[in-house]
Design a protein around this motif. Structure first.
Motif, short mmCIF file in Angstrom:
data_model
loop_
_atom_site.label_atom_id
_atom_site.label_comp_id
_atom_site.label_asym_id
_atom_site.label_seq_id
_atom_site.Cartn_x
_atom_site.Cartn_y
_atom_site.Cartn_z
N MET A 1 0.85 -1.19 0.00
CA MET A 1 0.00 0.00 0.00
C MET A 1 0.89 1.24 0.00
N SER A 2 0.53 2.22 -0.82
CA SER A 2 1.33 3.42 -0.93
C SER A 2 1.20 4.28 0.32
N GLU A 3 2.15 5.22 0.49
CA GLU A 3 2.09 6.15 1.61
C GLU A 3 0.83 6.99 1.55
N ALA A 4 0.48 7.43 0.31
CA ALA A 4 -0.73 8.25 0.17
C ALA A 4 -1.97 7.46 0.56
N ALA A 5 -2.02 6.18 0.17
CA ALA A 5 -3.18 5.35 0.48
C ALA A 5 -3.28 5.10 1.97
N ARG A 6 -2.13 5.14 2.70
CA ARG A 6 -2.15 4.94 4.15
C ARG A 6 -2.44 6.24 4.88
N GLN A 106 11.55 -6.84 -17.71
CA GLN A 106 11.91 -5.89 -16.65
C GLN A 106 11.09 -4.61 -16.78
N ARG A 107 10.97 -4.10 -18.00
CA ARG A 107 10.17 -2.88 -18.18
C ARG A 107 8.70 -3.15 -17.88
N ASP A 108 8.17 -4.28 -18.36
CA ASP A 108 6.77 -4.61 -18.10
C ASP A 108 6.51 -4.67 -16.59
N ARG A 109 7.38 -5.37 -15.88
CA ARG A 109 7.19 -5.55 -14.43
C ARG A 109 7.22 -4.21 -13.71
N PHE A 110 8.20 -3.38 -14.05
CA PHE A 110 8.33 -2.09 -13.39
C PHE A 110 7.15 -1.19 -13.68
N GLU A 111 6.75 -1.09 -14.94
CA GLU A 111 5.70 -0.13 -15.30
C GLU A 111 4.32 -0.57 -14.83
N LEU A 112 4.06 -1.86 -14.80
CA LEU A 112 2.78 -2.31 -14.25
C LEU A 112 2.71 -2.00 -12.75
N ALA A 113 3.82 -2.24 -12.04
CA ALA A 113 3.85 -1.92 -10.61
C ALA A 113 3.76 -0.41 -10.39
N LEU A 114 4.44 0.37 -11.22
CA LEU A 114 4.37 1.82 -11.10
C LEU A 114 2.95 2.31 -11.33
N ALA A 115 2.29 1.78 -12.36
CA ALA A 115 0.91 2.20 -12.64
C ALA A 115 -0.01 1.89 -11.47
N ARG A 116 0.16 0.73 -10.86
CA ARG A 116 -0.67 0.39 -9.69
C ARG A 116 -0.42 1.37 -8.55
N ALA A 117 0.84 1.71 -8.32
CA ALA A 117 1.18 2.62 -7.24
C ALA A 117 0.65 4.03 -7.51
N VAL A 118 0.72 4.46 -8.75
CA VAL A 118 0.21 5.78 -9.13
C VAL A 118 -1.30 5.86 -8.92
N VAL A 119 -2.00 4.80 -9.31
CA VAL A 119 -3.45 4.76 -9.12
C VAL A 119 -3.78 4.77 -7.63
N ALA A 120 -3.07 3.95 -6.85
CA ALA A 120 -3.33 3.87 -5.41
C ALA A 120 -3.08 5.21 -4.71
N ALA A 121 -2.09 5.98 -5.22
CA ALA A 121 -1.74 7.26 -4.60
C ALA A 121 -2.60 8.41 -5.13
N ASP A 122 -3.47 8.15 -6.10
CA ASP A 122 -4.29 9.19 -6.72
C ASP A 122 -3.41 10.28 -7.32
N LEU A 123 -2.28 9.88 -7.88
CA LEU A 123 -1.33 10.82 -8.47
C LEU A 123 -1.77 11.16 -9.89
N PRO A 124 -1.74 12.42 -10.30
CA PRO A 124 -2.10 12.76 -11.68
C PRO A 124 -1.19 12.04 -12.69
N PHE A 125 -1.80 11.51 -13.74
CA PHE A 125 -0.98 10.84 -14.75
C PHE A 125 -1.56 11.04 -16.14
N LEU A 126 -0.65 11.00 -17.11
CA LEU A 126 -1.00 10.98 -18.53
C LEU A 126 -0.30 9.76 -19.12
N ALA A 127 -1.07 8.79 -19.61
CA ALA A 127 -0.51 7.58 -20.20
C ALA A 127 -0.58 7.71 -21.72
N ILE A 128 0.54 7.39 -22.39
CA ILE A 128 0.66 7.62 -23.83
C ILE A 128 1.00 6.32 -24.54
#
Length: 264
Positions: A1-6, A106-128
């Motif tokens: 769980m992200s810091e923001a989500a906690r 490696q890129r797939d694993r990192f970016e999928l985890a990053l996307a989950r963390a960004v969503v959990a933190a409610d961080l603004p994002f633009l996916a291209i």
């Protein structure tokens, strides 16, 4: 769980300080000077687009470990999930099509985890481009692996290594529509696309052949994904809206639309 989500507050940018915008990167063999080595790469237009919109671009190479990912996200004000290679079809339960590129685990694993963390933190994002596909897969969706077979033409990637252009129709009530209006001519270069939408995603833009060109994550502070490449065009409004939201300001185009609606 992200810091923001906690409930841990994320440090805010100082008064007038430009927001830090993380941008995911390629990991590819590259040549410079006398060297040929594996490198973290990012096409310059991504960084320039963030800079011109008033943000500070921060390169996010595919990390070999996910340790500290929540801390990384907590230090950023926004994220761009950039384009790149095809996702491994196993990630969405499909067999590899012969036109699908080799996996980059490696890129797939990192970016999928990053996307989950960004969503959990409610961080603004633009996916291209690839970033939109990463978001869709993270949310349980699936992809069309080779569009020419599905739509009968190569208009989404007319020539290898070059960007084409086509028009998209945009839902005017969506975030994308409030920023861009009801249609736009967009730079394009992709042979894959969304098929089954992931949980919480809503399609908000379409090409003439009905290929989904943009999705939004419902309930997210600023969660927008586009299949085209805004960094390759002259229209900076999507980046300006992202940076404005990341800085804690309401995007100007969205504010104008809200004022106009209130006056009707």
């Amino acid at each position: 769980m992200s810091e923001a989500a906690r409930g841990v507050p994320r440090p805010a940018a100082g008064e007038g300080a430009p927001p830090l915008i993380g941008i995911t990167a390629y990991q590819e063999p590259a040549r410079w000077g006398l060297w040929v080595r594996e490198a973290a790469l990012l096409p310059v237009p991504y960084a320039r687009s963030v800079e011109r919109a008033g943000g500070v671009p921060v390169l996010l190479p595919p990390a070999a470990t996910l340790r500290g990912l929540d801390t990384l996200v907590s230090r950023l004000d926004g994220v761009v999930l950039a384009g790149g290679a095809d996702l491994d079809p196993e990630l969405y339960g499909a067999f590899r099509h012969y036109e699908t590129g080799p996996p980059q685990p490696q890129r797939d694993r990192f970016e999928l985890a990053l996307a989950r963390a960004v969503v959990a933190a409610d961080l603004p994002f633009l996916a291209i481009s690839r970033g939109m596909q990463v978001l869709n897969v993270v949310r349980g969706g699936a992809l069309v692996q080779h569009l020419p077979e599905a739509v009968g033409h190569r208009g989404h990637a007319p020539e290898a290594g070059l960007f084409g252009s086509h028009r998209v129709r945009i839902s005017e009530s969506s975030l994308a529509g409030r920023i861009l209006g009801g249609s736009a001519d967009v730079p394009t270069c992709h042979h894959q696309a969304v098929s089954r939408l992931g949980k919480g995603l809503t399609a908000v833009a379409w090409a003439e052949d009905q290929v989904v060109e943009a999705v939004e994550l419902q309930g997210h502070r600023f969660g927008l994904a586009v299949q085209w490449h805004p960094e390759e065009g002259d229209d900076r409004r999507l980046f300006e809206a992202l940076v404005a939201e990341a800085a804690g300001r309401r995007p100007a185009a969205v504010a104008r639309a809200a004022v106009g609606a209130a006056g009707r």
